[in-house]
Design a protein around this motif. Structure first.
Motif, PDB file in Angstrom:
ATOM      1  N   HIS A  90      41.750 -20.529  -0.450  1.00 36.07           N
ATOM      2  CA  HIS A  90      42.617 -19.182  -0.830  1.00 36.07           C
ATOM      3  C   HIS A  90      42.046 -18.199  -1.579  1.00 36.07           C
ATOM      4  N   GLU A 136      36.404 -13.830   7.695  1.00 33.46           N
ATOM      5  CA  GLU A 136      36.350 -13.217   6.474  1.00 33.46           C
ATOM      6  C   GLU A 136      34.912 -12.981   5.808  1.00 33.46           C
ATOM      7  N   ASN A 189      43.326 -15.250  10.706  1.00 31.41           N
ATOM      8  CA  ASN A 189      44.510 -15.959   9.774  1.00 31.41           C
ATOM      9  C   ASN A 189      45.267 -16.914  10.696  1.00 31.41           C
ATOM     10  N   GLU A 198      51.501 -20.737  -0.770  1.00 29.61           N
ATOM     11  CA  GLU A 198      50.651 -19.817  -1.496  1.00 29.61           C
ATOM     12  C   GLU A 198      50.209 -18.696  -0.456  1.00 29.61           C
ATOM     13  N   LEU A 200      50.697 -16.062   2.779  1.00 27.89           N
ATOM     14  CA  LEU A 200      51.589 -15.051   3.050  1.00 27.89           C
ATOM     15  C   LEU A 200      53.014 -15.591   3.772  1.00 27.89           C
ATOM     16  N   PRO A 215      56.696 -10.687  -2.958  1.00 22.73           N
ATOM     17  CA  PRO A 215      55.449  -9.786  -3.411  1.00 22.73           C
ATOM     18  C   PRO A 215      54.780  -9.407  -2.264  1.00 22.73           C
ATOM     19  N   TYR A 217      51.550  -7.047  -1.820  1.00 22.70           N
ATOM     20  CA  TYR A 217      50.275  -6.785  -2.476  1.00 22.70           C
ATOM     21  C   TYR A 217      50.237  -5.043  -1.885  1.00 22.70           C
ATOM     22  N   ARG A 224      46.249  -8.195   9.269  1.00 29.87           N
ATOM     23  CA  ARG A 224      45.646  -9.562   9.722  1.00 29.87           C
ATOM     24  C   ARG A 224      45.740  -9.655  10.966  1.00 29.87           C
ATOM     25  N   ASN A 259      50.659  -6.146   6.781  1.00 31.97           N
ATOM     26  CA  ASN A 259      51.564  -7.100   6.180  1.00 31.97           C
ATOM     27  C   ASN A 259      52.982  -6.634   6.000  1.00 31.97           C
ATOM     28  N   ARG A 291      45.781  -6.968  -4.759  1.00 37.76           N
ATOM     29  CA  ARG A 291      44.800  -8.222  -5.015  1.00 37.76           C
ATOM     30  C   ARG A 291      43.389  -7.429  -5.163  1.00 37.76           C
ATOM     31  N   HIS A 294      40.865  -6.078  -2.024  1.00 42.77           N
ATOM     32  CA  HIS A 294      41.354  -6.383  -1.229  1.00 42.77           C
ATOM     33  C   HIS A 294      41.028  -5.966   0.264  1.00 42.77           C
ATOM     34  N   TYR A 351      52.541 -14.764 -10.339  1.00 39.56           N
ATOM     35  CA  TYR A 351      53.816 -13.323 -10.200  1.00 39.56           C
ATOM     36  C   TYR A 351      54.521 -13.346 -11.330  1.00 39.56           C
TER      37      TYR A 351
END
Ligand code: NAD
Ligand code: TYD
Length: 353
Positions: A90, A136, A189, A198, A200, A215, A217, A224, A259, A291, A294, A351
């Motif tokens: 993560h 990534e 992803n 944890e 998305l 939440p 970001y 993604r 997102n 993030r 990010h 958070y």
């Protein structure tokens, strides 16, 4: 390769690993499958309860950072092949605790390479070390026409992706230097059942159901490329058996989502399934601090895997996402068992809620 093989799958109690273990145990009754996992917060044996009594499956609890233990395990089982998924996975955790990522993702991978090299001792007939990695490592994309291909220059930008890039380099170095037979895949992803909340998609499903803030970001504009986890497991099967020695294969769903659009889509699906009025859940969307570092966009070109090995995704995003949401709703105790424990501490640290 003989039909009787002893395979080590690392990280098999985690999200993707559990789907890979299940696929291999069911599809290859002649293989002896050993699942090595040290059951960190992300490892959950409940993920495998439907197959854990089958005769070709064994679980070993152990840590890949422990070189001596790994060596003993290779000697005990005399593995012919390794499919290595165990990792700290993560990005947000890698920002708060990078060293855990160095230990498991880098040192742990090198320990496995060393034990394989020692056991196989230059006799590589029928042997294979498969390293499961991520897109990534290629960094982020800006030009919407650009995609990651296998030759894209590495440019990791988070401690997580830097640790995975490092492990990829070690795997290639062992192939070049010691002729260890390896294959690597870099996947986009994943989503699907058993995804730790944890990340998305399961985090949003959990919060929508519980009427908690969602939440997002920054401005929610990061992109993604989402692939159904079973299609990743199918790709791993194809690459493990048919991929060429020393090669890398990119795996992806050609399925890019911003997102915020994905969160809105999930809100709509959940409203319908929970019998809420359309538009109700999206009121929970809350933009939060972005993030650090990010990555803007990931997008995979999986053309090599498709043309050379004949793989293609089996489900559309519409079907896969619906199945995923339904799986969480039908197995709510799975998520409750997780979120009742240490997760609460993690969540409130992240958070503040
Ligand atoms: P996960 O976090 O759900 O599972 C990781 C598993 O590894 C857990 O069961 C954990 O207990 C185990 N583990 C961690 N440290 C260990 C150690 N030191 N020794 C033994 N076991 C240990 O991760 P995931 O999402 O299933 O990812 C699996 C692999 O796939 C990782 O290598 C990851 O980098 C890669 N990957 C993930 C994605 C994704 O979208 N999740 C995409 C591409 C690649
Ligand atoms: P994540 O599932 O953590 O995967 P990765 O960072 O490895 O791509 O995050 C997916 C995207 O969703 C990423 O752009 C970060 C964003 N995100 C949020 O906006 N809110 C959240 O609560 C989480 C966990 C992620």
């Amino acid at each position: 390769m003989s039909s009787k093989r002893t395979l080590l799958i690392t990280g098999g109690a985690g999200f993707i690993g559990s789907h890979v273990v299940r696929l291999f145990v069911n599809k290859y009754p002649d293989y002896a499958i050993v699942n090595l996992d040290n059951l960190t917060y992300a490892g959950n044996l409940e993920n495998l309860k439907d197959i854990d009594t089958l005769p070709n499956y064994t679980f070993e609890k152990g840590d890949i950072t422990d070189a001596l233990y790994i060596d003993e395990l290779f000697q005990k089982y005399q593995f012919d092949g390794v499919i290595h998924l165990a990792a700290e996975s993560h990005v947000d955790r890698s920002i708060t605790d990078p060293m855990a990522f160095v230990m498991t993702n880098v040192i742990g991978t090198v320990n496995l390479l060393n034990s394989a090299r020692k056991l196989w001792a230059g006799n590589f007939e029928g042997k294979r070390f498969y390293h499961v990695s991520t897109d990534e490592v290629y960094g982020e994309l800006h030009d919407p026409k650009e995609f990651f291909v296998e030759t894209t220059k590495y440019d990791p930008r988070s401690p997580y992706s830097a640790s995975k890039a490092s492990s990829d380099h070690f795997v290639r170095a062992y192939n070049n230097t010691y002729k260890l037979p390896v294959v690597i895949s870099n996947c986009s992803n994943n989503y699907g059942p058993n995804h730790f909340p944890e990340k998305l998609i399961p985090l949003m499903i959990n919060n929508i159901k519980n009427n908690k803030p969602l939440p997002v970001y920054g401005k929610g504009e990061n992109v993604r490329d989402w692939l159904y986890v079973l299609d990743h497991a199918r790709a791993i099967d194809v690459i493990f058996h048919n991929g060429a020695n020393g090669e890398t294969y990119n795996i992806g769903g050609n399925n890019e989502w911003k997102n915020i659009d994905l969160v809105l889509l999930l809100c709509g699906i959940m409203d319908a399934k929970l019998g809420r009025e359309a538009g109700e859940s999206e009121k929970l969307i809350t933009y939060v601090t972005d993030r650090a570092g990010h990555d803007l966009r990931y997008a995979i070109d999986a053309g090599k895997l498709m043309s050379e090995l004949g793989w293609a995704p089996s489900v559309t995003f519409e079907v896969g996402l619906d199945r995923t949401v339904q799986w969480y709703l039908d197995n709510w105790s799975w998520i409750e068992n997780i979120t009742n424990g240490d997760y609460q501490n993690y969540y409130s640290k992240m958070y503040g809620a």
